[in-house]
Scaffold this active site. Structure first.
Site, PDB file in Angstrom:
ATOM      1  N   LYS A  35       0.849  -1.191   0.000  1.00 23.17           N
ATOM      2  CA  LYS A  35       0.000   0.000   0.000  1.00 23.17           C
ATOM      3  C   LYS A  35       0.886   1.242   0.000  1.00 23.17           C
ATOM      4  O   LYS A  35       2.094   1.149   0.260  1.00 23.17           O
ATOM      5  CB  LYS A  35      -0.923  -0.014   1.217  1.00 23.17           C
ATOM      6  CG  LYS A  35      -0.207  -0.002   2.541  1.00 23.17           C
ATOM      7  CD  LYS A  35      -1.147  -0.444   3.664  1.00 23.17           C
ATOM      8  CE  LYS A  35      -0.420  -0.473   4.969  1.00 23.17           C
ATOM      9  NZ  LYS A  35      -0.902   0.460   5.952  1.00 23.17           N
ATOM     10  N   ARG A 142      -9.750  -0.264  15.152  1.00 24.78           N
ATOM     11  CA  ARG A 142      -9.885   0.416  13.866  1.00 24.78           C
ATOM     12  C   ARG A 142     -11.029  -0.206  13.071  1.00 24.78           C
ATOM     13  O   ARG A 142     -12.077   0.402  12.927  1.00 24.78           O
ATOM     14  CB  ARG A 142      -8.552   0.291  13.120  1.00 24.78           C
ATOM     15  CG  ARG A 142      -8.221   1.408  12.195  1.00 24.78           C
ATOM     16  CD  ARG A 142      -6.764   1.465  11.815  1.00 24.78           C
ATOM     17  NE  ARG A 142      -6.214   0.214  11.286  1.00 24.78           N
ATOM     18  CZ  ARG A 142      -4.981   0.107  10.787  1.00 24.78           C
ATOM     19  NH1 ARG A 142      -4.197   1.164  10.740  1.00 24.78           N
ATOM     20  NH2 ARG A 142      -4.527  -1.044  10.347  1.00 24.78           N
ATOM     21  N   HIS A 171      -5.103  -7.433  14.179  1.00 24.39           N
ATOM     22  CA  HIS A 171      -3.987  -6.494  13.972  1.00 24.39           C
ATOM     23  C   HIS A 171      -3.485  -6.014  15.326  1.00 24.39           C
ATOM     24  O   HIS A 171      -4.271  -5.872  16.274  1.00 24.39           O
ATOM     25  CB  HIS A 171      -4.474  -5.314  13.121  1.00 24.39           C
ATOM     26  CG  HIS A 171      -3.352  -4.511  12.532  1.00 24.39           C
ATOM     27  ND1 HIS A 171      -2.293  -5.075  11.860  1.00 24.39           N
ATOM     28  CD2 HIS A 171      -3.125  -3.166  12.522  1.00 24.39           C
ATOM     29  CE1 HIS A 171      -1.463  -4.122  11.456  1.00 24.39           C
ATOM     30  NE2 HIS A 171      -1.944  -2.953  11.845  1.00 24.39           N
ATOM     31  N   ARG A 230       1.940 -10.718   7.823  1.00 28.15           N
ATOM     32  CA  ARG A 230       1.702  -9.534   6.996  1.00 28.15           C
ATOM     33  C   ARG A 230       2.793  -8.481   7.217  1.00 28.15           C
ATOM     34  O   ARG A 230       2.552  -7.443   7.833  1.00 28.15           O
ATOM     35  CB  ARG A 230       0.334  -8.915   7.330  1.00 28.15           C
ATOM     36  CG  ARG A 230      -0.870  -9.792   7.090  1.00 28.15           C
ATOM     37  CD  ARG A 230      -2.166  -8.976   7.119  1.00 28.15           C
ATOM     38  NE  ARG A 230      -2.256  -8.123   8.285  1.00 28.15           N
ATOM     39  CZ  ARG A 230      -2.878  -8.446   9.429  1.00 28.15           C
ATOM     40  NH1 ARG A 230      -3.488  -9.618   9.541  1.00 28.15           N
ATOM     41  NH2 ARG A 230      -2.906  -7.601  10.435  1.00 28.15           N
ATOM     42  N   TYR A 274      15.492  30.948   3.002  1.00 22.62           N
ATOM     43  CA  TYR A 274      14.365  31.640   3.647  1.00 22.62           C
ATOM     44  C   TYR A 274      14.585  31.785   5.144  1.00 22.62           C
ATOM     45  O   TYR A 274      14.968  30.823   5.821  1.00 22.62           O
ATOM     46  CB  TYR A 274      13.068  30.854   3.428  1.00 22.62           C
ATOM     47  CG  TYR A 274      12.564  30.900   2.010  1.00 22.62           C
ATOM     48  CD1 TYR A 274      12.244  32.115   1.397  1.00 22.62           C
ATOM     49  CD2 TYR A 274      12.394  29.731   1.287  1.00 22.62           C
ATOM     50  CE1 TYR A 274      11.779  32.143   0.086  1.00 22.62           C
ATOM     51  CE2 TYR A 274      11.924  29.751  -0.012  1.00 22.62           C
ATOM     52  CZ  TYR A 274      11.616  30.963  -0.611  1.00 22.62           C
ATOM     53  OH  TYR A 274      11.159  30.995  -1.899  1.00 22.62           O
ATOM     54  N   CYS A 321      13.861  24.508   1.190  1.00 25.48           N
ATOM     55  CA  CYS A 321      12.780  25.150   0.432  1.00 25.48           C
ATOM     56  C   CYS A 321      11.924  24.074  -0.238  1.00 25.48           C
ATOM     57  O   CYS A 321      12.172  22.885  -0.078  1.00 25.48           O
ATOM     58  CB  CYS A 321      13.353  26.058  -0.643  1.00 25.48           C
ATOM     59  SG  CYS A 321      14.625  27.176  -0.071  1.00 25.48           S
ATOM     60  N   ASP A 323      11.797  23.217  -3.381  1.00 24.52           N
ATOM     61  CA  ASP A 323      12.462  22.445  -4.438  1.00 24.52           C
ATOM     62  C   ASP A 323      13.978  22.422  -4.333  1.00 24.52           C
ATOM     63  O   ASP A 323      14.639  21.773  -5.141  1.00 24.52           O
ATOM     64  CB  ASP A 323      12.113  23.049  -5.812  1.00 24.52           C
ATOM     65  CG  ASP A 323      10.660  23.384  -5.917  1.00 24.52           C
ATOM     66  OD1 ASP A 323       9.845  22.454  -5.820  1.00 24.52           O
ATOM     67  OD2 ASP A 323      10.318  24.580  -6.039  1.00 24.52           O
TER      68      ASP A 323
HETATM   69  C1  LIG Z   1      -3.661  -4.624   8.287  1.00 24.36           C
HETATM   70  C2  LIG Z   1      -2.198  -4.398   8.187  1.00 24.36           C
HETATM   71  N1  LIG Z   1      -1.381  -5.461   8.213  1.00 24.36           N
HETATM   72  C3  LIG Z   1      -0.044  -5.322   8.105  1.00 24.36           C
HETATM   73  C4  LIG Z   1       0.542  -4.076   7.993  1.00 24.36           C
HETATM   74  C5  LIG Z   1       2.050  -3.966   7.915  1.00 24.36           C
HETATM   75  O1  LIG Z   1       2.538  -3.266   9.014  1.00 24.36           O
HETATM   76  P1  LIG Z   1       4.101  -3.040   9.220  1.00 24.36           P
HETATM   77  O2  LIG Z   1       4.539  -2.140   8.135  1.00 24.36           O
HETATM   78  O3  LIG Z   1       4.200  -2.393  10.553  1.00 24.36           O
HETATM   79  O4  LIG Z   1       4.727  -4.380   9.140  1.00 24.36           O
HETATM   80  C6  LIG Z   1      -0.276  -2.947   7.976  1.00 24.36           C
HETATM   81  C7  LIG Z   1       0.322  -1.619   7.893  1.00 24.36           C
HETATM   82  O5  LIG Z   1      -0.104  -0.639   8.399  1.00 24.36           O
HETATM   83  C8  LIG Z   1      -1.684  -3.115   8.070  1.00 24.36           C
HETATM   84  O6  LIG Z   1      -2.506  -2.076   8.052  1.00 24.36           O
END
Ligand SMILES: Cc1ncc(COP(=O)(O)O)c(C=O)c1O
Length: 385
Positions: A35, A142, A171, A230, A274, A321, A323
């Site tokens: 993601k 969540r 999670h 994950r 700046y 800045c 850029d």
């Molecule tokens: C549902 C879920 N699983 C796994 C992960 C992976 O987490 P991390 O990058 O801390 O390993 C995320 C990341 O936010 C997540 O939202």
């Protein structure tokens, strides 16, 4: 390449995935979070590399992220980590995404949408089902159902012909913490989750994918029994928190580079950039770099970081800045100026640089995730094998 770009070291990604694999039984599936454009590393290239390495599944947060991957020919399962919005559901199903579900409204609307799609898409197999993962909220707060609701929802999914219960998940919010409170909390979550899984199993409901460990969980709680993990940040080379630093030899995957666009000597007492937050203490050799906060180099790092040149570390000076920013190349003076020259490369952070996404994050009181995710779209990613 000259100018600002990010080099993505694919061998380091593979090295980090090897570490994930070694921490758990060999048949544990891996769902890699890609993601947010693979935490800024480029989702398509990372997904392709991960797919050829043998990752089983990819995690995205938006249906639009999944669409980009499918359009690039990524065929392995993609799990949507957030809940789909009503106007995203159709596309999520057409892309054959795995979905987290944790409430009866979404169970029903997903089933209805698939029925409706089948009526409009005769090419869709009549027995096609949407793969869903029951999300159980054991303490993240969540998304997901409460543990005591899990059995009824799992039954309802099992009884819905349009859905296939492929997984059950939770999670962990504080698995990276090292206080007794955080450890107790995480252990309780895992025990609670285990109880839910066993309860379902006693009723004959055994989804093949049982998953609850993110990077912190993978590193800190490898004994937890699951069939899929994950990982996210650890695959990109950073421990999720400072307490996990010693647990694995992770290699950062991203290196942010730029090149010197201009060099000048500046007399003492001259304010630069700046706000004149830096004033030359004596005659200085100052380089201009075409990188700024619009590239993801946070303004809050102004006057606080060391960049890596061919001659060693050099201090960034003056306000960063949008850029451009400035680098102090040392005392000026007559004669030769050995060392860094115009158009030379400068490394801002990376696996071999003075700064890493971790050190920049610490200076900003944040986490490395935010540093790599912030590297903006206009920064080309260059992949090295
Ligand atoms: C549902 C879920 N699983 C796994 C992960 C992976 O987490 P991390 O990058 O801390 O390993 C995320 C990341 O936010 C997540 O939202």
């Amino acid at each position: 390449m000259q100018g600002t770009h990010a080099v993505i070291y694919l061998p380091n990604l593979r090295h980090n995935l090897d570490i994930v694999k070694k921490l758990h039984p060999i048949d544990t599936a891996i769902c890699l979070a890609v993601k947010a454009d693979a935490y800024g590393h480029g989702a398509v290239a990372v997904a392709r590399e991960a797919e050829s390495w043998g990752v089983d599944c990819l995690g995205v947060a938006r249906v639009s992220e999944a669409r980009i991957l499918r359009e690039a020919g990524i065929g392995i399962p993609i799990l949507l980590y957030s809940l789909p919005m009503p106007d995203e559901l159709e596309e999520a199903l057409l892309l054959n995404l795995d979905l987290f579900l944790g409430d009866s409204e979404l169970i029903k609307s997903t089933a209805r949408k698939l029925t409706d799609l089948k009526a409009r898409h005769p090419d869709m197999a009549a027995n096609h089902r949407a793969n869903v993962h029951l999300k159980v909220d054991t303490g993240m707060g969540r998304i997901g159902c409460q543990p005591q609701e899990a059995l009824a929802l799992a039954r309802s999914i099992e009884e819905t012909p349009e859905l296939s219960l492929r997984g059950i998940a939770t999670h962990l919010p504080v698995a990276d913490g090292n206080t007794q409170e955080h450890r107790d909390f995480t252990r309780n979550q895992l025990v609670l989750f285990d109880q839910v899984v066993n309860r379902l199993s006693d009723e004959g409901i055994r989804p093949p994918l049982v998953h609850g460990l993110n990077s912190a969980g993978i590193l800190e709680y490898p004994e937890f029994r699951c069939t899929m993990v994950r990982p996210g940040i650890m695959a990109y080379g950073y421990p999720p928190g400072k307490h996990q630093q010693h647990l694995a030899n992770l290699l950062p995957v991203m290196e942010l580079r730029t090149s010197v666009s201009y060099i000048k000597e500046v007399p003492p007492g001259r304010g630069l950039s700046y706000g004149h937050t830096y004033v030359t203490p004596d005659l200085r050799r100052i380089a201009t770099l075409p990188v700024g906060y619009a590239d993801g180099l946070f303004r809050g790092l102004s006057n606080r970081i060391q960049m890596t040149t061919s001659q060693g570390a050099a201090a960034q000076v003056g306000t960063i800045c949008m850029d451009q920013c400035l680098l102090d190349l040392g005392p000026g003076g007559s004669g030769e100026h050995p060392g860094v020259n115009r158009y030379d490369q400068v490394v801002i952070f990376g696996p071999k640089a003075f700064e890493s996404a971790q050190t920049l994050a610490e200076k900003l009181d944040t986490i490395p995730y935010e540093i790599t995710c912030a590297i903006s779209k206009r920064v080309p990613r260059v992949y090295r094998d």
